[in-house]
Scaffold this motif. Sequence first.
Motif, PDB file in Angstrom:
ATOM      1  N   GLU A  62      12.987  -6.295  20.121  1.00 31.09           N
ATOM      2  CA  GLU A  62      13.989  -5.120  19.112  1.00 31.09           C
ATOM      3  C   GLU A  62      13.148  -5.291  17.751  1.00 31.09           C
ATOM      4  O   GLU A  62      13.246  -4.201  17.351  1.00 31.09           O
ATOM      5  CB  GLU A  62      15.299  -5.911  19.348  1.00 31.09           C
ATOM      6  CG  GLU A  62      16.465  -5.496  18.728  1.00 31.09           C
ATOM      7  CD  GLU A  62      17.625  -5.658  19.005  1.00 31.09           C
ATOM      8  OE1 GLU A  62      18.413  -6.114  17.723  1.00 31.09           O
ATOM      9  OE2 GLU A  62      18.198  -6.283  19.786  1.00 31.09           O
ATOM     10  N   ALA A  90      21.094  -1.281  18.865  1.00 30.43           N
ATOM     11  CA  ALA A  90      20.083  -1.855  17.446  1.00 30.43           C
ATOM     12  C   ALA A  90      18.948  -0.914  17.189  1.00 30.43           C
ATOM     13  O   ALA A  90      19.212  -1.216  15.221  1.00 30.43           O
ATOM     14  CB  ALA A  90      19.965  -2.844  17.268  1.00 30.43           C
ATOM     15  N   ASP A 138      19.467   0.174  13.079  1.00 30.40           N
ATOM     16  CA  ASP A 138      18.799  -0.948  12.273  1.00 30.40           C
ATOM     17  C   ASP A 138      17.507   0.214  11.176  1.00 30.40           C
ATOM     18  O   ASP A 138      16.831  -0.583  10.803  1.00 30.40           O
ATOM     19  CB  ASP A 138      17.706  -2.083  12.715  1.00 30.40           C
ATOM     20  CG  ASP A 138      19.351  -2.868  13.161  1.00 30.40           C
ATOM     21  OD1 ASP A 138      20.218  -2.407  12.737  1.00 30.40           O
ATOM     22  OD2 ASP A 138      19.283  -3.965  13.605  1.00 30.40           O
ATOM     23  N   ASN A 181      21.123  -2.247  24.974  1.00 35.66           N
ATOM     24  CA  ASN A 181      22.195  -2.967  24.003  1.00 35.66           C
ATOM     25  C   ASN A 181      20.851  -2.609  22.478  1.00 35.66           C
ATOM     26  O   ASN A 181      20.995  -2.589  21.383  1.00 35.66           O
ATOM     27  CB  ASN A 181      22.698  -3.969  23.710  1.00 35.66           C
ATOM     28  CG  ASN A 181      22.944  -3.980  24.897  1.00 35.66           C
ATOM     29  OD1 ASN A 181      24.410  -3.604  24.725  1.00 35.66           O
ATOM     30  ND2 ASN A 181      24.358  -5.215  25.077  1.00 35.66           N
TER      31      ASN A 181
END
Length: 75
Positions: free
Chosen positions: A16, A48, A52, A44
């Motif tokens: 991520e 994210a 971000d 998820n």
Amino acid sequence: MTKKIFIAGGAGGIGEAAATLLREWSDFDAEIFLGDISEANLQNAKKAVFNDSLEKGAVETVLMPPAGEISEPMK
């Protein structure tokens, strides 16, 4: 020029973070593919990365099969 980048283990913290950093700091447009064995964790992670990062660019998910199998998107 757009480059396609596949991140295996993309639903984990390091995957991520790598996707987010590539979107924010690369000097090229990146189309990022997050691969993992958990569909829920992939979704998820995708959320994210979008939350971000202020940069534009595709982030797609690829559900990876159990060990030893190859799914159609991975071919």
